[in-house]
Every structure is written in structure tokens, then in C-alpha cells.
Scaffold this motif. Structure first.
Motif, mmCIF file in Angstrom:
data_model
loop_
_atom_site.group_PDB
_atom_site.id
_atom_site.type_symbol
_atom_site.label_atom_id
_atom_site.label_comp_id
_atom_site.label_asym_id
_atom_site.label_seq_id
_atom_site.Cartn_x
_atom_site.Cartn_y
_atom_site.Cartn_z
ATOM 1 N N THR A 52 0.756 -1.129 0.062
ATOM 2 C CA THR A 52 -0.093 -0.035 -0.136
ATOM 3 C C THR A 52 0.776 1.030 0.083
ATOM 4 N N SER A 53 0.257 2.312 -0.045
ATOM 5 C CA SER A 53 0.998 3.611 -0.120
ATOM 6 C C SER A 53 1.513 4.004 1.075
ATOM 7 N N VAL A 54 1.374 3.170 2.294
ATOM 8 C CA VAL A 54 1.740 3.518 3.545
ATOM 9 C C VAL A 54 2.865 2.255 4.053
ATOM 10 N N GLY A 55 3.067 1.296 2.924
ATOM 11 C CA GLY A 55 3.942 0.229 3.085
ATOM 12 C C GLY A 55 3.445 -1.010 3.646
ATOM 13 N N SER A 56 2.345 -1.248 3.853
ATOM 14 C CA SER A 56 1.614 -2.619 4.265
ATOM 15 C C SER A 56 1.672 -3.577 3.090
ATOM 16 N N THR A 57 2.108 -4.772 3.336
ATOM 17 C CA THR A 57 2.454 -5.570 2.477
ATOM 18 C C THR A 57 1.740 -6.991 2.465
ATOM 19 N N ASN A 58 1.783 -7.515 1.486
ATOM 20 C CA ASN A 58 0.635 -8.851 1.337
ATOM 21 C C ASN A 58 1.558 -9.668 0.257
ATOM 22 N N TYR A 59 1.619 -11.063 0.612
ATOM 23 C CA TYR A 59 2.462 -11.889 -0.235
ATOM 24 C C TYR A 59 1.740 -13.145 -0.514
ATOM 25 N N ALA A 60 1.789 -13.745 -1.573
ATOM 26 C CA ALA A 60 1.342 -15.183 -2.001
ATOM 27 C C ALA A 60 1.848 -16.150 -1.053
ATOM 28 N N ASP A 61 1.460 -17.220 -0.565
ATOM 29 C CA ASP A 61 2.071 -18.063 0.285
ATOM 30 C C ASP A 61 3.196 -18.810 -0.375
ATOM 31 N N SER A 62 3.203 -18.987 -1.662
ATOM 32 C CA SER A 62 4.381 -19.451 -2.308
ATOM 33 C C SER A 62 5.788 -18.929 -2.335
ATOM 34 N N VAL A 63 5.613 -17.322 -1.956
ATOM 35 C CA VAL A 63 6.836 -16.513 -1.959
ATOM 36 C C VAL A 63 7.160 -16.180 -0.611
ATOM 37 N N LYS A 64 6.378 -16.248 0.307
ATOM 38 C CA LYS A 64 6.694 -15.637 1.864
ATOM 39 C C LYS A 64 7.795 -16.079 2.324
ATOM 40 N N GLY A 65 8.599 -15.159 2.698
ATOM 41 C CA GLY A 65 9.970 -15.656 3.553
ATOM 42 C C GLY A 65 11.034 -15.576 2.318
ATOM 43 N N ARG A 66 10.560 -15.510 1.086
ATOM 44 C CA ARG A 66 11.810 -15.390 0.019
ATOM 45 C C ARG A 66 11.747 -14.291 -0.738
ATOM 46 N N PHE A 67 10.572 -13.582 -1.077
ATOM 47 C CA PHE A 67 10.277 -12.494 -1.678
ATOM 48 C C PHE A 67 10.106 -11.243 -0.789
ATOM 49 N N THR A 68 10.592 -10.083 -1.093
ATOM 50 C CA THR A 68 10.350 -8.878 -0.439
ATOM 51 C C THR A 68 9.870 -7.749 -1.223
ATOM 52 N N ILE A 69 8.803 -7.139 -1.121
ATOM 53 C CA ILE A 69 8.209 -5.927 -1.925
ATOM 54 C C ILE A 69 8.541 -4.604 -1.156
ATOM 55 N N ASN A 73 8.535 6.043 -2.650
ATOM 56 C CA ASN A 73 7.431 7.002 -3.106
ATOM 57 C C ASN A 73 7.757 8.231 -3.996
ATOM 58 N N ALA A 74 9.070 8.763 -3.511
ATOM 59 C CA ALA A 74 9.595 9.745 -4.422
ATOM 60 C C ALA A 74 10.054 9.437 -5.652
ATOM 61 N N LYS A 75 10.453 8.347 -5.821
ATOM 62 C CA LYS A 75 10.763 7.815 -7.406
ATOM 63 C C LYS A 75 9.697 7.219 -8.094
ATOM 64 N N ASN A 76 8.375 6.986 -7.242
ATOM 65 C CA ASN A 76 7.164 6.371 -7.930
ATOM 66 C C ASN A 76 7.790 5.050 -8.449
ATOM 67 N N THR A 77 8.346 4.302 -7.637
ATOM 68 C CA THR A 77 9.067 2.879 -8.216
ATOM 69 C C THR A 77 8.808 2.074 -7.045
ATOM 70 N N VAL A 78 8.536 0.649 -7.598
ATOM 71 C CA VAL A 78 8.316 -0.458 -6.713
ATOM 72 C C VAL A 78 9.301 -1.540 -7.043
ATOM 73 N N TYR A 79 9.650 -2.214 -5.951
ATOM 74 C CA TYR A 79 10.858 -3.288 -6.146
ATOM 75 C C TYR A 79 10.217 -4.501 -5.727
ATOM 76 N N LEU A 80 10.929 -5.576 -6.340
ATOM 77 C CA LEU A 80 10.616 -6.961 -5.760
ATOM 78 C C LEU A 80 11.873 -7.622 -5.648
ATOM 79 N N GLN A 81 12.346 -7.809 -4.503
ATOM 80 C CA GLN A 81 13.566 -8.565 -4.304
ATOM 81 C C GLN A 81 13.225 -10.052 -4.152
ATOM 82 N N MET A 82 14.020 -11.005 -4.805
ATOM 83 C CA MET A 82 13.577 -12.289 -4.950
ATOM 84 C C MET A 82 14.868 -13.051 -4.726
#
Length: 121
Positions: A52-69, A73-82
Motif C-alpha cells: 500500500t501507499s503506507v507500506g503494508s505488504t501482502n504476499y502469496a504463500d508460495s513466495v513468503k519468506g523469499r520475496f520482499t516488496i 514513493n519519491a521515485k514512483n518505483t516499486v521493487y521486488l527482491q527475490m
């Protein structure tokens, strides 16, 4: 006009890591939720992670503990560390963002063009 441009996909061995980025540009007033989805050949597109815009996250069960979103906001960019990637993570990865183009406009879901992630030895 709004564009989402993904980068960071590629070929990686099982157990390896990749970091995906998605930058939004254009006529943007506000960005609400952002997320990553993926689609493997012959399968439906599925949710990977959202933030969310305030940083609350939600993950699929298959990626929990391995992926980080995360998002900048200053760069209008979202990341996914896998991390600890598996062959079953192989798919085209798409970013998604709910964006309002003005103070009076309702938000609309925009999609990137996709970036391929292949996990193989």
C-alpha cells in the motif's frame, strides 16, 4: 499518459537472487497500491505481492519468506527482491499500480509490459 516500465529480469540458477524494479512515469497525481503479478506459460496470472501507499505488504504463500516488496514513493518505483529462487518461479513478471492522474480523477489500474524471469540450471 502513464507508463510503468519494469527492469531486472533475467536467467538465474536455482537458489539465486534477482531484483525487479518498476518505475511509473507520466501524468501522475497520486499512486495508491502497487504490486507484482506473474504468469507462467499455460497458467493464469497470479498475485505475487502487493504494497500500500503506507507500506503494508501482502504476499502469496508460495513466495513468503523469499520475496520482499518495497517502494520508493519519491521515485514512483516499486521493487521486488527475490531470493532463494526456484524453477517454479519462472514466469513473466508484471507490475501493477493504482494511479490517479489528477485530484478529481478516480484511480485506474495500470500495468507494465512484463519482464521475464527464468530459474534454471
Amino acid at each position: 499518459q502513464v507508463q510503468l516500465v519494469e527492469s531486472g529480469g533475467g536467467l538465474v540458477q536455482p537458489g539465486g537472487s534477482l531484483r525487479l524494479s518498476c518505475a511509473a512515469s507520466g501524468s501522475i497525481f497520486s499512486i495508491y497500491g502497487m504490486g507484482w503479478y506473474r504468469q507462467a506459460p499455460g497458467k493464469e496470472r497470479e498475485l505475487v505481492a502487493t504494497i500500500t501507499s503506507v507500506g503494508s505488504t501482502n504476499y502469496a504463500d508460495s513466495v513468503k519468506g523469499r520475496f520482499t516488496i518495497s517502494r520508493d514513493n519519491a521515485k514512483n518505483t516499486v521493487y521486488l527482491q527475490m531470493n532463494s529462487l526456484k524453477p517454479e518461479d519462472t514466469a513473466a513478471y508484471y507490475c501493477n499500480a493504482d494511479i490517479a492522474v489528477s485530484r478529481w480523477a478516480i484511480s485506474y489500474a495500470y500495468w507494465g509490459q512484463g519482464t521475464q524471469v527464468t530459474v534454471s540450471s
